[in-house]
Design a protein around this motif. Structure first.
Motif, PDB file in Angstrom:
ATOM      1  N   PRO A  35       0.838  -1.203   0.000  1.00  0.00           N
ATOM      2  CA  PRO A  35       0.000   0.000   0.000  1.00  0.00           C
ATOM      3  C   PRO A  35       0.870   1.249   0.000  1.00  0.00           C
ATOM      4  N   MET A  36       0.425   2.221  -0.745  1.00  0.00           N
ATOM      5  CA  MET A  36       1.165   3.486  -0.834  1.00  0.00           C
ATOM      6  C   MET A  36       0.905   4.324   0.410  1.00  0.00           C
ATOM      7  N   ALA A  37       1.963   4.862   0.936  1.00  0.00           N
ATOM      8  CA  ALA A  37       1.823   5.780   2.066  1.00  0.00           C
ATOM      9  C   ALA A  37       1.355   7.118   1.520  1.00  0.00           C
ATOM     10  N   SER A  38       0.509   7.774   2.222  1.00  0.00           N
ATOM     11  CA  SER A  38       0.071   9.086   1.755  1.00  0.00           C
ATOM     12  C   SER A  38       1.170  10.097   2.046  1.00  0.00           C
ATOM     13  N   VAL A  39       1.366  10.968   1.092  1.00  0.00           N
ATOM     14  CA  VAL A  39       2.392  11.991   1.233  1.00  0.00           C
ATOM     15  C   VAL A  39       1.691  13.335   1.324  1.00  0.00           C
ATOM     16  N   ALA A  40       1.931  14.029   2.398  1.00  0.00           N
ATOM     17  CA  ALA A  40       1.334  15.355   2.565  1.00  0.00           C
ATOM     18  C   ALA A  40       2.038  16.340   1.651  1.00  0.00           C
ATOM     19  N   ALA A  41       1.278  17.260   1.131  1.00  0.00           N
ATOM     20  CA  ALA A  41       1.861  18.300   0.293  1.00  0.00           C
ATOM     21  C   ALA A  41       2.813  19.135   1.133  1.00  0.00           C
ATOM     22  N   PRO A  42       3.905  19.588   0.533  1.00  0.00           N
ATOM     23  CA  PRO A  42       4.832  20.417   1.294  1.00  0.00           C
ATOM     24  C   PRO A  42       4.125  21.666   1.809  1.00  0.00           C
ATOM     25  N   THR A  43       4.485  22.051   2.991  1.00  0.00           N
ATOM     26  CA  THR A  43       3.874  23.244   3.562  1.00  0.00           C
ATOM     27  C   THR A  43       4.814  24.423   3.424  1.00  0.00           C
ATOM     28  N   LYS A  44       4.256  25.573   3.251  1.00  0.00           N
ATOM     29  CA  LYS A  44       5.046  26.793   3.134  1.00  0.00           C
ATOM     30  C   LYS A  44       5.291  27.334   4.542  1.00  0.00           C
ATOM     31  N   ILE A  45       6.537  27.604   4.850  1.00  0.00           N
ATOM     32  CA  ILE A  45       6.878  28.127   6.168  1.00  0.00           C
ATOM     33  C   ILE A  45       6.704  29.643   6.135  1.00  0.00           C
ATOM     34  N   THR A  46       5.869  30.159   7.003  1.00  0.00           N
ATOM     35  CA  THR A  46       5.636  31.604   7.039  1.00  0.00           C
ATOM     36  C   THR A  46       5.938  32.171   8.418  1.00  0.00           C
ATOM     37  N   SER A  47       6.669  31.439   9.199  1.00  0.00           N
ATOM     38  CA  SER A  47       6.948  31.875  10.563  1.00  0.00           C
ATOM     39  C   SER A  47       7.869  33.091  10.573  1.00  0.00           C
ATOM     40  N   SER A  48       7.928  33.726  11.749  1.00  0.00           N
ATOM     41  CA  SER A  48       8.822  34.874  11.884  1.00  0.00           C
ATOM     42  C   SER A  48      10.280  34.451  11.744  1.00  0.00           C
ATOM     43  N   ALA A  49      10.593  33.192  12.087  1.00  0.00           N
ATOM     44  CA  ALA A  49      11.978  32.725  11.923  1.00  0.00           C
ATOM     45  C   ALA A  49      12.362  32.690  10.451  1.00  0.00           C
ATOM     46  N   GLU A  50      11.451  32.286   9.602  1.00  0.00           N
ATOM     47  CA  GLU A  50      11.729  32.278   8.161  1.00  0.00           C
ATOM     48  C   GLU A  50      11.877  33.716   7.653  1.00  0.00           C
ATOM     49  N   ALA A  51      11.034  34.617   8.140  1.00  0.00           N
ATOM     50  CA  ALA A  51      11.158  36.028   7.752  1.00  0.00           C
ATOM     51  C   ALA A  51      12.474  36.604   8.271  1.00  0.00           C
ATOM     52  N   ASP A  52      12.854  36.245   9.494  1.00  0.00           N
ATOM     53  CA  ASP A  52      14.153  36.674  10.028  1.00  0.00           C
ATOM     54  C   ASP A  52      15.274  36.242   9.099  1.00  0.00           C
ATOM     55  N   ARG A  53      15.228  34.978   8.673  1.00  0.00           N
ATOM     56  CA  ARG A  53      16.254  34.454   7.783  1.00  0.00           C
ATOM     57  C   ARG A  53      16.309  35.263   6.490  1.00  0.00           C
ATOM     58  N   LYS A  54      15.159  35.536   5.900  1.00  0.00           N
ATOM     59  CA  LYS A  54      15.124  36.288   4.642  1.00  0.00           C
ATOM     60  C   LYS A  54      15.668  37.702   4.820  1.00  0.00           C
ATOM     61  N   VAL A  55      15.258  38.363   5.891  1.00  0.00           N
ATOM     62  CA  VAL A  55      15.735  39.727   6.150  1.00  0.00           C
ATOM     63  C   VAL A  55      17.246  39.725   6.366  1.00  0.00           C
ATOM     64  N   CYS A  56      17.725  38.771   7.137  1.00  0.00           N
ATOM     65  CA  CYS A  56      19.154  38.735   7.463  1.00  0.00           C
ATOM     66  C   CYS A  56      20.010  38.330   6.259  1.00  0.00           C
ATOM     67  N   VAL A  57      19.498  37.454   5.420  1.00  0.00           N
ATOM     68  CA  VAL A  57      20.210  37.105   4.180  1.00  0.00           C
ATOM     69  C   VAL A  57      20.250  38.326   3.266  1.00  0.00           C
ATOM     70  N   ASP A  58      19.135  39.056   3.198  1.00  0.00           N
ATOM     71  CA  ASP A  58      19.079  40.279   2.398  1.00  0.00           C
ATOM     72  C   ASP A  58      20.078  41.312   2.937  1.00  0.00           C
ATOM     73  N   LEU A  59      20.112  41.458   4.265  1.00  0.00           N
ATOM     74  CA  LEU A  59      21.089  42.369   4.877  1.00  0.00           C
ATOM     75  C   LEU A  59      22.511  41.929   4.570  1.00  0.00           C
ATOM     76  N   ASP A  60      22.756  40.631   4.652  1.00  0.00           N
ATOM     77  CA  ASP A  60      24.099  40.111   4.356  1.00  0.00           C
ATOM     78  C   ASP A  60      24.498  40.472   2.926  1.00  0.00           C
ATOM     79  N   ALA A  61      23.569  40.318   1.996  1.00  0.00           N
ATOM     80  CA  ALA A  61      23.870  40.599   0.586  1.00  0.00           C
ATOM     81  C   ALA A  61      24.035  42.091   0.313  1.00  0.00           C
ATOM     82  N   ARG A  62      23.278  42.914   0.997  1.00  0.00           N
ATOM     83  CA  ARG A  62      23.262  44.348   0.697  1.00  0.00           C
ATOM     84  C   ARG A  62      24.127  45.200   1.625  1.00  0.00           C
TER      85      ARG A  62
END
Length: 167
Positions: A35-62
């Motif tokens: 029997p095939m195991a059900s695979v949940a669709a990937p979830t999009k992470i929208t937490s503040s930690a993910e936003a922190d990462r994006k902001v800090c990567v942007d700061l690192d680049a700029r």
């Protein structure tokens, strides 16, 4: 828009699909497929930690250019020194780069990264090379944002708090 967990999710689905396949040999009884195991669709992470990462990567680049041409010379200068030797054109270009940081991501970040990021963006947008007060606000916001990113676990590659503190 990037989907950071899409590829691992598809890879997992492919592995599970392949696990359910069997090869048949002519004349043999084929076993019932697993029997095939059900695979949940990937979830999009929208937490503040993910936003922190994006902001800090942007700061690192700029932020590296401004850090090198302005923050380090200001912090390393002699106490009481009224001016530093900076290339104003380099500084203006570096500040302009910071004004392009993603304000929406800054607004989604955790409280400390959001506060410092908003201060940095406002200071960069208000900066005029001839106004010392704006330069001080920019310096403070730049170090504050880099420090908030470091505390959040996303230290910019060019930032060294110990070096700025003279340690």
């Amino acid at each position: 828009m990037k989907r950071p967990f899409l590829l691992p999710g598809l890879l997992m689905a492919a592995v599970l699909a392949l696990a359910g396949c069997t090869s048949e040999v002519a004349g043999s009884a084929s076993p019932a497929p697993a029997p095939m195991a059900s695979v949940a669709a990937p979830t999009k992470i929208t937490s503040s930690a993910e936003a922190d990462r994006k902001v800090c990567v942007d700061l690192d680049a700029r932020g590296g250019a401004l850090y090198s041409v302005f923050v380090v010379p200001m912090m390393a200068g002699a106490v009481g020194k009224k001016s530093i030797n900076v290339d104003i054109q380099q500084m203006v270009r570096a500040v302009d780069t910071l004004t392009k940081m993603d304000e929406d991501e800054i607004d989604k970040a955790s409280a400390s990264v959001k506060d410092q990021g908003q201060r940095l963006l406002a200071a960069a947008e208000a900066f005029q090379a001839y106004n010392n007060a704006e330069g001080t606000a920019l310096l403070t916001a730049m170090v504050g944002t880099a420090g908030a990113c470091q505390i959040a676990g996303f230290k910019p590659s060019w930032f060294d708090a110990n070096k700025l503190a003279g340690k």
